[in-house]
Design a protein around this motif. Sequence first.
Motif, short mmCIF file in Angstrom:
data_model
loop_
_atom_site.label_atom_id
_atom_site.label_comp_id
_atom_site.label_asym_id
_atom_site.label_seq_id
_atom_site.Cartn_x
_atom_site.Cartn_y
_atom_site.Cartn_z
N GLY A 56 -46.30 81.32 -83.90
CA GLY A 56 -45.38 81.90 -84.55
C GLY A 56 -44.14 82.06 -83.54
N GLU A 57 -43.18 82.25 -84.66
CA GLU A 57 -41.99 82.39 -83.95
C GLU A 57 -41.93 83.59 -83.45
N SER A 58 -42.06 85.17 -84.80
CA SER A 58 -42.49 86.50 -84.61
C SER A 58 -43.43 86.73 -84.76
N ASP A 61 -44.58 87.26 -87.79
CA ASP A 61 -44.95 85.93 -88.62
C ASP A 61 -47.07 86.21 -89.18
N SER A 64 -47.78 88.93 -90.47
CA SER A 64 -49.03 88.61 -91.91
C SER A 64 -49.80 88.02 -91.93
N LEU A 65 -50.17 87.14 -91.47
CA LEU A 65 -51.30 86.38 -91.56
C LEU A 65 -52.52 86.99 -90.98
#
Length: 105
Positions: A56-58, A61, A64-65
């Motif tokens: 993920g970029e951050s 991100d 949350s997944l």
Amino acid sequence: METAVRHWHVTLTLGGAAVEPLLARAAVQRLTEERPFLDSVSATGDTAEVRFWDEGESMLDVASLAMRLWNEHRETARLPDWEVVGLEIVEKHIHDRRTRPGRRA
């Protein structure tokens, strides 16, 4: 400008009302069959720990997944009705540094 995708190691800890330990272990085994990318899973009668890598970029991100993983598989894997009680997400280089043989504390 593209943002580089980063690699993250996730440890998700779940807990709740006690269930038969064999049922909990069978449930997390079904979870690994549905999500074979998981590094490791373990379960007792009132907790489970799930470890995996994600991209993920951050960190937000990835978090949350990760927070949705258990609920998204609750019915199909017949997982206990537990909630997230812990979440650790670290970038790959930090995880690698922690697990490097012979590292000093």
